[in-house]
Write an enzyme that holds these catalytic residues in place. Sequence first.
Site, PDB file in Angstrom:
ATOM      1  N   VAL A  66       0.842  -1.182   0.000  1.00 20.16           N
ATOM      2  CA  VAL A  66       0.000   0.000   0.000  1.00 20.16           C
ATOM      3  C   VAL A  66       0.885   1.243   0.000  1.00 20.16           C
ATOM      4  CG1 VAL A  66      -1.729   1.299   1.311  1.00 20.16           C
ATOM      5  CG2 VAL A  66      -1.876  -1.195   1.160  1.00 20.16           C
ATOM      6  N   GLN A 132      -3.310  -6.956  -7.688  1.00 19.21           N
ATOM      7  CA  GLN A 132      -3.814  -7.647  -6.506  1.00 19.21           C
ATOM      8  C   GLN A 132      -5.188  -7.125  -6.104  1.00 19.21           C
ATOM      9  OE1 GLN A 132      -2.366  -7.399  -2.298  1.00 19.21           O
ATOM     10  NE2 GLN A 132      -1.742  -9.520  -2.658  1.00 19.21           N
ATOM     11  N   CYS A 161      -3.131  -9.934   4.134  1.00 14.72           N
ATOM     12  CA  CYS A 161      -2.952  -8.659   4.833  1.00 14.72           C
ATOM     13  C   CYS A 161      -3.712  -8.678   6.162  1.00 14.72           C
ATOM     14  CB  CYS A 161      -3.450  -7.506   3.975  1.00 14.72           C
ATOM     15  SG  CYS A 161      -3.224  -5.892   4.770  1.00 14.72           S
ATOM     16  N   HIS A 230       3.553 -15.790   2.600  1.00 16.72           N
ATOM     17  CA  HIS A 230       4.232 -14.918   3.551  1.00 16.72           C
ATOM     18  C   HIS A 230       4.480 -15.753   4.808  1.00 16.72           C
ATOM     19  CE1 HIS A 230       4.446 -10.709   5.623  1.00 16.72           C
ATOM     20  NE2 HIS A 230       5.321 -11.566   6.136  1.00 16.72           N
ATOM     21  N   ASN A 266       7.907 -15.321   0.710  1.00 12.48           N
ATOM     22  CA  ASN A 266       7.829 -13.919   1.123  1.00 12.48           C
ATOM     23  C   ASN A 266       8.108 -13.837   2.619  1.00 12.48           C
ATOM     24  OD1 ASN A 266       5.235 -11.515   1.709  1.00 12.48           O
ATOM     25  ND2 ASN A 266       7.302 -11.094   1.037  1.00 12.48           N
ATOM     26  N   ALA A 290       9.486  -7.079  -0.034  1.00 14.24           N
ATOM     27  CA  ALA A 290       8.637  -5.947   0.348  1.00 14.24           C
ATOM     28  C   ALA A 290       9.474  -4.855   1.007  1.00 14.24           C
ATOM     29  CB  ALA A 290       7.516  -6.409   1.263  1.00 14.24           C
TER      30      ALA A 290
END
Length: 453
Positions: A66, A132, A161, A230, A266, A290
């Site tokens: 974001v 996404q 998330c 992740h 990730n 990231a």
Amino acid sequence: MIILLHRPLPRTFRSTLSRTFSIAMSRRSQPPSPDSSPRMAKKPRLEYPPLTAEDYKDGLMLAPMVRSGALLTRLYSLKHGAKLVWGPETVDKAILHSVREVDPTTGVISYNGKSKAIFTTHPIEKPFLIYQIGSADPELAVQAARMVMEDVSGFDLNCGCPKPFSTHSGMGAALLTNPDLLCAILTALRAAMPPEITISAKIRLLPTQEDTLKLVERIVNTGITALTVHCRTRNMRMREKATIERLREIVDFVERMGKGIAVIANGDCLGYEDWKRVRQVTGAHSAMIATAAESNPSCFSPHPLKDLETTFVPGYIRLGKYLNNHWSSTKFCSTQFKGAHDQSSRNDLKTSREVIVRAKGYDDLEKTVGPWTGEQEWSEIVEAIEKRAGQRAPPHSLKDITPSPITVSEPAVKADEHANAPMSLVSDLQIPAASLLGLDAPPPVGEVVGVAG
């Protein structure tokens, strides 16, 4: 310049692109500076085939973030070696209430809401761009995908998330506890999209390995092309070490299913050199970055840039003006960059940030980052993509990095039991984490702003 097209576009859009690249690029609200020069459009040279599972393998990917995963950052990540780039999570309802507009000067495509752009892209990144979706409704997810499908190469469902803005409506990590809905969305997307558009998912680990494998099996059977894991649970935060050792069993499990699905790691991968560690520990086909990319988008390169306040930030801002990127987006990202220092100092970085923070617009930085054309920055990005010669892999391949033959099988224990363990794997391999991230020291916990879905 080249225009990279994934598949034929409607005649009206091709006409728009033709007009777009027949004139010089400049900001609408600011006439070009005297030293700017028109650029002649080049005919398209490269055609990219549709994405396949192989395109998700042997590469470093830019994670969905974001604010931080803005168009400029995605373009620079491609320049420095990212194989594919994920756009930031975009909620289905938000994009459905937007209007698609093409800037007749820059070619930038904006999906504009009432007060701002919901999502922006450029045709040059389309062959590498994964959009996404944030959704908790199969029908809305399909409608959102149809809205933007001509501008992207694949769709990814955010299932990881943990932030309230994503989970409050049952999206993001909330889907991990609603596997029926999660799989229904993926199945609907796969059925609705043409075969040349890929569907993937990004999840987090569940507390136990057994439950994680059960979820992974269901997701793989929806017809996805790739799965990003992740390696933290929903309750874990960025300051806690990612439990990447759990991924090895997941990778082996997916490979035994025999569907050719790519598994992307990730969590705590710091860049090109650090990929060796991640690959050896996890056996993953690729890695997604990231935090390190938020700090230094050149981390995808074997030789990440240093002294970013002089080698990177000025060009980033010039490109922002060149592409008419909204100043608030350019400003935010520019103040997140930090890297190792060679010729300059951390005090220089602080001074540079202060100047940017005080600026109210591009014009306030003319003396600091001029000349304003941005043409060189754009040309370098185009040249870097041209060098891929119609392939998505960057010039520095990762195929020669093979995983360790030792299979790590963790018992079905709660991941949170390992959450506060030291990063022993980095230490054992004698990899300086701060150096790999391109920092003089690890970033403070509170400075992690971008949220990877």
